[in-house]
Design a protein around this motif. Sequence first.
Motif, PDB file in Angstrom:
ATOM      1  N   LEU A 103      40.215  81.320   3.897  1.00 34.45           N
ATOM      2  CA  LEU A 103      41.309  80.076   3.804  1.00 34.45           C
ATOM      3  C   LEU A 103      42.254  80.144   2.764  1.00 34.45           C
ATOM      4  O   LEU A 103      43.474  79.806   2.648  1.00 34.45           O
ATOM      5  CB  LEU A 103      40.304  78.942   3.701  1.00 34.45           C
ATOM      6  CG  LEU A 103      41.080  77.457   3.893  1.00 34.45           C
ATOM      7  CD1 LEU A 103      41.884  77.480   5.344  1.00 34.45           C
ATOM      8  CD2 LEU A 103      39.906  76.341   4.286  1.00 34.45           C
ATOM      9  N   GLY A 104      41.602  80.457   1.630  1.00 39.25           N
ATOM     10  CA  GLY A 104      42.609  80.662   0.232  1.00 39.25           C
ATOM     11  C   GLY A 104      43.727  81.574   0.607  1.00 39.25           C
ATOM     12  O   GLY A 104      44.577  81.625  -0.285  1.00 39.25           O
ATOM     13  N   ALA A 105      43.667  82.419   1.509  1.00 37.56           N
ATOM     14  CA  ALA A 105      44.541  83.729   1.769  1.00 37.56           C
ATOM     15  C   ALA A 105      45.840  83.087   2.447  1.00 37.56           C
ATOM     16  O   ALA A 105      46.952  83.551   2.569  1.00 37.56           O
ATOM     17  CB  ALA A 105      44.212  84.687   2.184  1.00 37.56           C
ATOM     18  N   THR A 112      52.940  72.219   7.657  1.00 35.21           N
ATOM     19  CA  THR A 112      53.968  73.470   7.629  1.00 35.21           C
ATOM     20  C   THR A 112      52.992  74.588   8.308  1.00 35.21           C
ATOM     21  O   THR A 112      51.941  74.212   8.832  1.00 35.21           O
ATOM     22  CB  THR A 112      53.824  73.912   6.034  1.00 35.21           C
ATOM     23  OG1 THR A 112      52.565  74.293   5.631  1.00 35.21           O
ATOM     24  CG2 THR A 112      54.305  72.830   5.222  1.00 35.21           C
ATOM     25  N   PRO A 113      53.787  75.558   8.575  1.00 30.27           N
ATOM     26  CA  PRO A 113      53.255  76.809   9.562  1.00 30.27           C
ATOM     27  C   PRO A 113      52.021  77.182   8.710  1.00 30.27           C
ATOM     28  O   PRO A 113      50.920  77.733   9.339  1.00 30.27           O
ATOM     29  CB  PRO A 113      54.258  77.813   9.346  1.00 30.27           C
ATOM     30  CG  PRO A 113      55.517  77.224   8.948  1.00 30.27           C
ATOM     31  CD  PRO A 113      55.212  75.967   8.205  1.00 30.27           C
ATOM     32  N   GLU A 114      51.802  77.100   7.399  1.00 30.88           N
ATOM     33  CA  GLU A 114      50.482  77.501   6.740  1.00 30.88           C
ATOM     34  C   GLU A 114      49.351  76.595   7.065  1.00 30.88           C
ATOM     35  O   GLU A 114      48.390  76.752   7.195  1.00 30.88           O
ATOM     36  CB  GLU A 114      50.671  77.400   5.137  1.00 30.88           C
ATOM     37  CG  GLU A 114      51.712  78.461   4.774  1.00 30.88           C
ATOM     38  CD  GLU A 114      53.146  78.066   5.147  1.00 30.88           C
ATOM     39  OE1 GLU A 114      53.473  77.022   4.918  1.00 30.88           O
ATOM     40  OE2 GLU A 114      53.929  79.216   5.437  1.00 30.88           O
ATOM     41  N   HIS A 115      49.897  75.241   7.247  1.00 33.19           N
ATOM     42  CA  HIS A 115      48.683  74.110   7.699  1.00 33.19           C
ATOM     43  C   HIS A 115      48.451  74.488   9.106  1.00 33.19           C
ATOM     44  O   HIS A 115      47.194  74.530   9.268  1.00 33.19           O
ATOM     45  CB  HIS A 115      49.328  72.916   7.547  1.00 33.19           C
ATOM     46  CG  HIS A 115      48.456  71.739   7.999  1.00 33.19           C
ATOM     47  ND1 HIS A 115      49.153  70.401   8.217  1.00 33.19           N
ATOM     48  CD2 HIS A 115      47.135  71.712   8.041  1.00 33.19           C
ATOM     49  CE1 HIS A 115      47.914  69.818   8.614  1.00 33.19           C
ATOM     50  NE2 HIS A 115      46.980  70.443   8.705  1.00 33.19           N
ATOM     51  N   ARG A 116      49.266  75.029   9.730  1.00 30.21           N
ATOM     52  CA  ARG A 116      48.974  75.168  11.191  1.00 30.21           C
ATOM     53  C   ARG A 116      47.606  76.479  11.138  1.00 30.21           C
ATOM     54  O   ARG A 116      46.774  76.430  11.877  1.00 30.21           O
ATOM     55  CB  ARG A 116      50.303  75.783  12.028  1.00 30.21           C
ATOM     56  CG  ARG A 116      50.108  75.999  13.361  1.00 30.21           C
ATOM     57  CD  ARG A 116      49.644  75.030  14.458  1.00 30.21           C
ATOM     58  NE  ARG A 116      48.137  74.758  14.408  1.00 30.21           N
ATOM     59  CZ  ARG A 116      47.758  73.481  14.645  1.00 30.21           C
ATOM     60  NH1 ARG A 116      48.166  72.427  14.929  1.00 30.21           N
ATOM     61  NH2 ARG A 116      46.322  73.233  14.922  1.00 30.21           N
ATOM     62  N   ARG A 117      48.243  77.488  10.400  1.00 29.26           N
ATOM     63  CA  ARG A 117      47.322  78.574  10.464  1.00 29.26           C
ATOM     64  C   ARG A 117      46.055  78.179   9.584  1.00 29.26           C
ATOM     65  O   ARG A 117      45.019  78.737  10.389  1.00 29.26           O
ATOM     66  CB  ARG A 117      48.050  79.790   9.672  1.00 29.26           C
ATOM     67  CG  ARG A 117      49.019  80.446  10.193  1.00 29.26           C
ATOM     68  CD  ARG A 117      49.891  81.397   9.548  1.00 29.26           C
ATOM     69  NE  ARG A 117      48.969  82.084   8.806  1.00 29.26           N
ATOM     70  CZ  ARG A 117      49.471  82.369   7.506  1.00 29.26           C
ATOM     71  NH1 ARG A 117      50.511  82.012   6.861  1.00 29.26           N
ATOM     72  NH2 ARG A 117      48.893  83.324   6.693  1.00 29.26           N
ATOM     73  N   ILE A 131      42.478  70.258   3.579  1.00 30.61           N
ATOM     74  CA  ILE A 131      43.035  71.406   3.641  1.00 30.61           C
ATOM     75  C   ILE A 131      44.304  71.779   3.089  1.00 30.61           C
ATOM     76  O   ILE A 131      44.935  72.784   3.061  1.00 30.61           O
ATOM     77  CB  ILE A 131      42.777  72.355   4.960  1.00 30.61           C
ATOM     78  CG1 ILE A 131      43.362  71.562   5.891  1.00 30.61           C
ATOM     79  CG2 ILE A 131      41.124  72.549   5.417  1.00 30.61           C
ATOM     80  CD1 ILE A 131      43.439  72.323   7.188  1.00 30.61           C
ATOM     81  N   ASP A 132      44.901  70.880   2.666  1.00 29.76           N
ATOM     82  CA  ASP A 132      46.274  71.014   2.041  1.00 29.76           C
ATOM     83  C   ASP A 132      45.880  71.014   0.499  1.00 29.76           C
ATOM     84  O   ASP A 132      44.841  70.804   0.022  1.00 29.76           O
ATOM     85  CB  ASP A 132      47.345  69.640   2.316  1.00 29.76           C
ATOM     86  CG  ASP A 132      46.685  68.481   1.639  1.00 29.76           C
ATOM     87  OD1 ASP A 132      45.642  68.221   1.968  1.00 29.76           O
ATOM     88  OD2 ASP A 132      47.677  67.673   1.047  1.00 29.76           O
TER      89      ASP A 132
END
Length: 426
Positions: free
Chosen positions: A21-23, A37-42, A86-87
């Motif tokens: 998750l940290g990656a 953001t796209p990172e939140h989606r992933r 997870i943000d």
Amino acid sequence: MTIPVDIAALSARAAAMIEALGAISSTPDSLTRLFLTPEHRRAADLVAGWMGEAGLGVSEDALGTVRGSWHPAGPQAPRLLIGSHIDTVVNGGKYDGSLGVILGILAVEAVARSGLAPAYGIDVLAFGDEEGTRFPTTLSSSAACAGVFLPSSLDARDGDGISLAEALRAYGTNPDDIAASAYDPSRVLAYIEAHIEQGPVLEAEGVPLGVVTAIAGASRLSVTVTGEAGHAGTVPMRLRRDALAGAAEMALAIERLARAGTDGMVATVGRMHVEPGSVNVIPSRVVFTVDLRSASDASRRAALTQFGRDAHRIAEQRGLGVVISAFHEVATVPCYRDIQLRLSDAVSTLGQRAPLLPSGAGHDGQAMAKLCPVGMLFVRCKGGISHNPAEYASPEDMGMAAAALIRFIERFQQPPFNGGTSGARM
Ligand code: HGY
Ligand code: MN
Ligand code: MN
């Protein structure tokens, strides 16, 4: 029934999940994962995958919260909620928030696989907006679950001028469905969150886990100071209306108030924007943020009032304008006494002592307390460091925390939990 726990296996799995998750970050060499953001989606997709592999029913609500449901007694049975966010902040740590979601998944998976059949269900929740880094809102995901989301928050705009409503639609959710995201208070027993302590107490006491007594209240301000741009070389000092010098004096004023404050008061000026921002121009406008916290709402509010007086005095002395607007305010939330006792009991079954301690950091539990009784389990973190890439919790401590959650769940009904919809019955 005592559920067998393999702390070494839980430790290894938690550590691997933290790394995975940290990656997921918008920046290559640091961790920044902002709401919608796209990172939140992933990250949401990764967490949803873990929930599915754990045998949970996976869904996502209108604020992007990923929900993993285990309902052995049917969907109408009351349920225990376990979650975190997870943000992250900008250039944050891998454990803040993520750890609580991962431990929730590991604990519910172990309980579900043990054959235990409680009369209640469990939802594991992965909130997307706890930090309030992208929008001038915070706790919006948990507020939606708690049924206290403020529709006016939808107009909040990020640094690019994108509103929360626009970002939600771009993320694929519908703001019109937010009200339907709220849990029915009569069907929720409690909310539990495991989180790194983000402070030095557990490390100093030499123990891996602690139980939270209260979550400190907080206020966030935006302060706009206006002066007059001028030539850095020609305007005599006595004739200047320097917005940055005024803002700096105000920043020191809030620091002075916090240093003299009570109940663990802390104040932070975390962001300052200076205009026009040229090396040889006297600043004409400065906008800075204030984050003020205290375990006592009364002392925090008194400090806010005094800061307003100080800021206006400084502005008048310097011929400046000043506008102070509060964009976030959350009251101190006591954790539910019975849950504190049950968490302490669960930790003691592992042969560990869990000190009771307050949380200076804010958490989703402050929103969830509007819905149900809340409790928090703290996990030791190295040097108490957080909101920093050096943030670290050991695999062993993470495994111990997962085991404590398993024990908590296993014993949650004996005797029947005396829950309620109020916050905390001390
Ligand atoms: O600011 C806080 O206390 C939390 O990390 N959002
Ligand atoms: Mn957090
Ligand atoms: Mn945080």
